[in-house]
Structures are given as C-alpha cells and as structure tokens.
Write an enzyme that holds these catalytic residues in place. Structure first.
Site, PDB file in Angstrom:
ATOM      1  N   GLU A 229       2.145  24.068 -33.582  1.00  0.00           N
ATOM      2  CA  GLU A 229       3.611  23.599 -33.993  1.00  0.00           C
ATOM      3  C   GLU A 229       2.983  23.393 -35.699  1.00  0.00           C
ATOM      4  O   GLU A 229       2.039  23.082 -36.121  1.00  0.00           O
ATOM      5  CB  GLU A 229       3.829  22.249 -33.648  1.00  0.00           C
ATOM      6  CG  GLU A 229       5.008  21.421 -34.274  1.00  0.00           C
ATOM      7  CD  GLU A 229       5.651  20.102 -33.756  1.00  0.00           C
ATOM      8  OE1 GLU A 229       4.907  19.550 -32.859  1.00  0.00           O
ATOM      9  OE2 GLU A 229       6.806  19.934 -33.796  1.00  0.00           O
TER      10      GLU A 229
ATOM     11  N   CYS B 140       8.573  19.003 -31.884  1.00  0.00           N
ATOM     12  CA  CYS B 140       9.613  18.676 -32.391  1.00  0.00           C
ATOM     13  C   CYS B 140      10.420  19.354 -33.492  1.00  0.00           C
ATOM     14  O   CYS B 140      11.462  19.535 -33.728  1.00  0.00           O
ATOM     15  CB  CYS B 140       9.363  17.292 -33.062  1.00  0.00           C
ATOM     16  SG  CYS B 140       9.080  15.769 -31.835  1.00  0.00           S
TER      17      CYS B 140
ATOM     18  N   ASN C  59      12.796  20.855 -26.204  1.00  0.00           N
ATOM     19  CA  ASN C  59      11.496  20.096 -26.343  1.00  0.00           C
ATOM     20  C   ASN C  59      11.621  18.832 -26.131  1.00  0.00           C
ATOM     21  O   ASN C  59      12.645  18.066 -27.228  1.00  0.00           O
ATOM     22  CB  ASN C  59      10.762  20.459 -27.517  1.00  0.00           C
ATOM     23  CG  ASN C  59       9.553  19.566 -27.784  1.00  0.00           C
ATOM     24  OD1 ASN C  59       8.618  19.890 -27.147  1.00  0.00           O
ATOM     25  ND2 ASN C  59       9.672  18.673 -28.780  1.00  0.00           N
ATOM     26  N   GLU C  60      11.193  18.067 -25.094  1.00  0.00           N
ATOM     27  CA  GLU C  60      11.281  16.483 -25.122  1.00  0.00           C
ATOM     28  C   GLU C  60      12.819  15.883 -25.431  1.00  0.00           C
ATOM     29  O   GLU C  60      13.027  14.893 -25.912  1.00  0.00           O
ATOM     30  CB  GLU C  60      10.541  15.807 -26.033  1.00  0.00           C
ATOM     31  CG  GLU C  60       8.899  15.940 -25.911  1.00  0.00           C
ATOM     32  CD  GLU C  60       8.277  14.996 -26.680  1.00  0.00           C
ATOM     33  OE1 GLU C  60       8.761  14.576 -27.721  1.00  0.00           O
ATOM     34  OE2 GLU C  60       6.789  14.905 -26.394  1.00  0.00           O
TER      35      GLU C  60
HETATM   36  O1  AHR Z   1       2.417  17.186 -31.069  1.00  0.00           O
HETATM   37  C1  AHR Z   1       3.288  16.142 -31.705  1.00  0.00           C
HETATM   38  C2  AHR Z   1       4.575  16.011 -31.498  1.00  0.00           C
HETATM   39  O2  AHR Z   1       4.551  15.069 -29.997  1.00  0.00           O
HETATM   40  C3  AHR Z   1       5.434  17.036 -30.841  1.00  0.00           C
HETATM   41  O3  AHR Z   1       6.210  17.645 -31.893  1.00  0.00           O
HETATM   42  C4  AHR Z   1       6.425  16.507 -30.007  1.00  0.00           C
HETATM   43  O4  AHR Z   1       7.230  17.218 -28.875  1.00  0.00           O
HETATM   44  C5  AHR Z   1       5.798  15.342 -29.334  1.00  0.00           C
HETATM   45  O5  AHR Z   1       6.483  14.141 -29.275  1.00  0.00           O
END
Ligand code: AHR
Length: 677
Positions: free
Chosen positions: A50, A273, A397-398
């Site tokens: 990321e 994120c 994602n999440e």
């Molecule tokens: O790994 C850091 C963050 O943690 C990621 O962006 C997110 O998916 C999680 O909340």
C-alpha cells in the site's frame, strides 16, 4: 541480513547448545509423521503493498525527484482549504499535506542573481498535469536556478548513471539553455553536470544522461539558467539506470530484492485504505496510473501526502511477475474509506454504480485481455503485450454495513460473469452475510494487535467452519505494546502464523501489513521493512516472514504440544498466560524432510522432548535455523541491521525421539531428513 552458518557439531561454544540437550525437559512435542494432514497452499504467505509511509513514492519506486509534476498541492474537484486543513466536498477533513506551492523544490539565487520560480497553470502540459513550474532569470549572477531535494535526499552513487527527463517550453521564440547537476548535500561538490543546449518553443520532452563521479545519499538535483529568460518545466524525472530487473520507470533494486527474498505467493495491491480513498474519486484510480508518466494524474494519498501514481497498475503487475507472485487486486466498491473518511462517507449509488463497476472490469481486461481487446491493446501499447493473470480480486477494503451488503453482489456477479476463474474475496467481518445476495468465496480478516492477543490466538482457526468461505488474513501485525516493533512482537506473530499454517485448509492466504516504511515519514506505528534513501533493513518480523516462507511444508503434520504455561503481561495491561513452547510440524515432500517450527517466547531456555512418530530412515544430522536474542525487545534498525537475524546450525539426531533445547525468545525451525512410515 545474511544467514550465518554455525556448526554445533564442530563447536559447542554457541550459547544455543542443542547437540545434546541436558537438564529436565519441560515440554513435549509429538509429531505424527505417519499421517500427513492437508496440503499447505503455495499462496499461503504473500505480501501486502500500500502507498503508506512513502512505500512507493520515496520508497520502492525508484524516482528520485520529489513532486516531479508540480501537482503536490493540487486539490481534487470540490475540495477546499481552510487554514491547515483540507475538506472534501462532503466535509470530511484531512490535514493539509503541503506547506507551500512547490514542495520538494527551492529557488536558488547566488552572486547577485535575480529571478524567481513560480507554479503556473497557463498553457499546461496536459489535462492531467494542470500546473508547471516557471523558472525565470532576470539577472544571472553566479547562479540562478532550482533545487530538488528528493525524498529526504537523493541517493547518488559514484560511477552510476542517472537518466533525467523533463518537458519544457519557452515563450516569445526564446531559445535558452539549461545546466543540470547532481550536487552533494551542502552543494559544495558536483557529482555530475551537463548542459541541455537549447530549449525552445512549445512543450517538448528532453532527456539527458548523467554519470556520477561522487557518492552522496543526500544529493540534490540542480537546474540552472544559462542566460536571462523564462522556461516552463513539467514532469522533471530522475531515475537511477540500475532499477530492479532494469525496467524503465522501475523499482529500487534493494527494496524489490527484499520482496523477492520473501518468495511471496501473492502480491496484494494497491492497499489498504488507498483503495477506498477519502472520497470515492480519491480511491485508487487505475486509469490515471498507466502509460507515460507525463500523462498520469496523481493525487492526495489517504495517508497524508501526494502520490504521483508513477508506481501504477502495470508496475504492480510487473513486480508480481518479476518475483513470481500471484495477483490479488483490490477494487473500490463505490464506497470511500469508512475507517478514515469520517462520516459522512461517500457512496456511489443508483445509476452511478454501473460505470464504477465497469472501471473494475476494465482493469481486469487491461491486465488479462488479449491484445485485440480495448484495454488489452492499451496494455500492449504500454509495453506488455503478454497478458498478466489476475487470480484474486478483493471486492472492497474493510467495507461493511448495508451499503457494502448491497454493492458486493453487484461486483461479485459482474466479475464472475466475465471472469469465472477469478476467486473473489469479500471484506470481513462476514456479519453482513445474510444481506449478501451472492456467495462469499473467501473473506478477508484483519488483525492489528498486542502480543498477548496473538499468543491467545494460537488455535483461533482450529474450529473455523470447514464448509464456509475460505479465509484470507489480508492484514496482520503486532503493532501495540512493542514500540516501533520488536522481537517479542515478531515471535507472537510467529505463533499466530503457526495457527494459520495449521489451518491452511481454510486459511489459504495471509499477508503482514504494512510492508514498507521510509523512516522519515511514518504513518503507521510498526512496519515490516524500514529504509531511508540508501539503506534498508528487515525488522525481526521480516525475518519471521522469510523463515516461514522458506520453510513452507507441502503438508501439515498433526502436532501435539504439552508445555507449561507462564504468566505474561508484556506490552498489555492485563496479565494472561502463555505457553513456554508453541510448535507445528510439516512434511516437505520434495526434500523428504520433517519441518518443525517452534517458538519459545519466554526468557528462559526450554528443553523439549520431541517424538517424530512414524518417521524412519532419519538422517543423523538435522539443520536448525534460529532467530532469537537474549532480549525480547531487541530489534533491527538501519544503524544496527543484524541484531535479530537467523543463525543456521546443525544438530545430531539420535533417533525418532530426541531432546532439543530451545533458546530464550526464539523461533527455531528444524529440518530433519526422514521417511514417513
Ligand atoms: O495497513 C494499514 C491500514 O490498516 C490499511 O490501509 C487498512 O486496510 C487498515 O485499516
């Protein structure tokens, strides 16, 4: 970070003396070698990338110039600034990520020079790059120019080549030269210098190769006027010629090699994120991240800095290809980041969702489509006619809640209809499953915890539903109660990983997160690989990842551990009990070896009586790889990179039953050549 090899047969001076363990055994480990269990998937251990902590820009992406496109202060449509904050159209607040119009650049005027640098928006290079830098010299003086500081300095090495490229224009028929140099930190020495003899007319691309004579990890790029006038610049880029696998627009070789050394089963990208963004529009826009770098549109990164998108969709796939990893592409599901955008989050609804779904299908076609498909043709035009293969797509994602419950089936059905071979992954927790009108093939569990939690989760997947969705543990790390990361955290991750490996009939993939941290900009408390402009180090957790990956068995062996428990309250508020020993056996068919992974998280030696039931033809000597330190808080740093590194040794095997002394604060992996009865 190399593996030290110590022969304990030849020398018993090592503090970890296992050749003939003495003293009372305090634990027993019984491995049923005769009855191998389920296969361990080759995708089990992967990596999560990321753009966080300058993982890409200022990290893996080898670009040396910071803010090369002069867009670091550009706000997306509808955003507004208020003091030190920026607000999205829906009112979500983020801290303003720039303090002047041209971050990374400074104007230099010496010896009576008179001029200026300014960000301008007239006659831009293209729509994606609406701003350029104007450099004006009215009086030349000793020198009049601009300096780029790189990402906390540029790593320039003697004898290496550097490729500069930029777009430039002049006005009113001016024909002007520029001098370009690489200077050391304080500007007192010049490592390389060359002239572009003529810049003239409308926007054109210019290139220049620079050969460095001197080394400095904190060098700068300087661009100077040679005569009075004005030059407009855009996409000023400087790459070391030596990139990973020599790809243009490539990667820092040392960091990419550290990923390759993990032999990851998969690469998850682009997050995290950043997939969701602080608004939907701010989520990863793959179409803005392909093709010529001068055509890419960067943007605010949810982690608080500007991202050029130079490391883009195709570069991620190229990296995976280069290191033999399968692709896990995470798509935005029409929802902004629920964890970080503060309410109200943004949701793409109604008729607006269909084009958004199409964006994801286009991405997959860009990756896998034949060259006569619309997007496959673009991939070919961008230098990769052969298709990549996307094996996994994570839908969001999440994300969670009602909106996710209604969006998930739309994406699931669209992807599966066109690409039935792709395994889709849903966000965890699956509590919305009743709302989900489509099956969940696999779900993504995330854990950011303190050490005690992972010790307590040593068997958390043992009772997972074998008829339910598969599990991808997409993000996990100990990042609480361990400072910036330490051995104790890494050992409790190892215990958790034993749990994952034991249950790898259900848990088919796992990736530690986050992967990278430029030590000059930490956005997340604990990360796997640390670096500055010229150095890199794998934390103890990196060593654990590497050891598990290198010792992934073909099948799990049923393993019974009987070990005393001790009280534990490190890094957490309440006391709990932990085992003195955690262990798991496995069978490596190719090499014909029993693999036994053992964690001793305590500060004392623990001797274990080991029984390899059903093993025959045991070799007389086994190999042990031990990662440990007398102190559980020990850690590798850029200045001291070899504090916690694996040590390889050999030990005598007296039969299918033997004792082994496990060092304090250690992960030990034993490999014993054998045959299964
Ligand atoms: O790994 C850091 C963050 O943690 C990621 O962006 C997110 O998916 C999680 O909340």
């Amino acid at each position: 970070m190399g593996l030290a090899v110590v022969s304990l047969i030849a020398s018993c001076q090592s503090p970890i003396n296992n050749s003939a363990a003495t003293g009372p055994a305090t634990a027993t480990i019984t491995v049923d070698v005769a009855h191998p269990g389920h296969a361990v998937p080759d995708t089990l251990w992967g990596i999560f990338f990321e753009e966080i902590n300058h993982a890409g820009d200022g990290g893996l992406y080898a670009e040396l110039v910071q803010n090369r496109d002069f867009e670091a202060n550009t706000l997306a449509d509808g955003w507004r600034l208020d003091g030190t904050n920026a607000f999205t159209p829906l009112g979500a607040r983020v801290t303003k990520w720039f303090t002047n119009d041209l971050p990374g650049w400074s104007y230099v005027a010496e010896g009576g020079a008179d001029g200026e640098m300014a960000q301008e928006s007239e006659n831009p290079l293209n729509e994606q790059n609406p701003h350029s830098l104007r450099l004006t010299a009215r009086t030349l003086g000793k020198r009049c120019g601009i300096v780029n500081s790189g990402y906390w300095g540029m790593n320039v090495q003697a004898d290496a080549w550097y490729d500069l490229s930029f777009h430039a224009r002049t006005e009113n028929g001016q024909r002007l030269a520029l001098v370009v140099s690489l200077e050391n930190d304080d500007g007192s020495k010049i490592s390389a210098r060359a002239t572009i003899p003529e810049i003239s007319g409308n926007w054109r691309a210019y290139t220049l190769a620079l050969h460095a004579r001197l080394s400095d990890p904190h060098a700068h790029l300087v661009i100077e006027m040679v005569e009075p006038g004005s030059i407009w610049l855009d996409t000023v880029s400087l790459f070391p010629r030596d990139t990973f696998k020599h790809h243009p627009n490539g990667l820092r070789p040392d960091l990419a090699q550290m990923l390759a050394d993990l032999h990851p089963g998969f690469l998850r990208f682009p997050g995290g994120c950043v997939v969701e963004g602080i608004t939907v529009q701010n989520g990863f826009r793959w179409k803005d991240s392909i093709g010529d770098i001068s055509q890419r549109r960067g943007g605010f990164d949810v982690w608080g800095y500007y991202n050029t998108y130079g490391l883009g969709f195709q570069e991620y796939m190229q990296l995976a290809d280069d290191i033999g990893a399968k692709l896990v592409y995470v798509i935005n599901v029409g929802m902004s980041c629920q964890a970080r955008s503060r309410q109200p989050g943004e949701v793409t609804a109604g008729d607006a969702l269909a084009p958004h779904v199409q964006e994801s299908l286009d991405a997959i076609e860009y990756a896998m489509g034949p060259t006569n498909s619309d997007w496959g043709a673009k991939r070919a035009a961008n230098g990769h006619p052969d298709p990549f293969k996307v094996d996994y797509v994570e839908i969001g994602n999440e994300n969670n809640g009602t909106n996710y419950g209604s969006h998930y089936p739309v994406y699931y059905q669209a992807i599966k209809a066109k690409y039935p071979g792709i395994l889709t992954i849903a966000d965890a927790p699956p509590r919305n499953q009743t709302m989900l009108a489509s099956p969940v093939e696999c779900r993504d569990d995330h854990f950011y915890v303190e050490p005690a939690r992972f010790f307590g989760m040593a068997h958390s997947y043992d009772n997972a539903d074998r008829n339910g969705p598969k599990v991808y543990v997409g993000e996990y790390a100990v990042n609480r109660g361990v400072g910036r990361g330490n051995l104790l955290g890494a050992l409790s991750e190892a215990v958790f990983m034993l749990n994952l490996e034991r249950n790898s009939d259900v848990v088919i993939m796992a990736s530690y997160a986050p992967l990278f941290e430029n030590v000059n900009k930490r956005d997340w408390p604990v990360n796997l690989i640390l670096y500055d402009s010229s150095r890199a180090v794998g934390r103890s957790s990196y060593q654990v990842q590497k050891m598990f990956s290198a010792n992934r068995p073909d099948a799990v062996l049923p393993t019974q551990v009987d070990a005393p428990q001790i009280p534990f309250n490190v890094g957490q508020t309440n006391q709990t009990n932990i085992n003195q020993i955690y262990a798991l056996g496995g069978w490596d068919r190719k090499s014909g070896e029993v693999i036994l992974k053992v964690v001793n998280p305590t500060s004392t030696n623990v001797t274990a009586n080991i029984s390899l039931n059903g093993a025959s033809n045991l070799a007389k000597q086994g190999t042990a790889t031990t990662l440990g330190n007398a102190s559980p808080t020990a850690e590798n740093t850029l200045d001291n990179p070899n504090v916690v590194v694996p040590v390889e040794s050999h030990f005598t095997v007296t039969g299918a039953k033997f004792a082994y002394n496990f060092a304090p604060n250690s992960l030990t992996i034993l490999r014993l050549p054998a045959a299964a009865n």
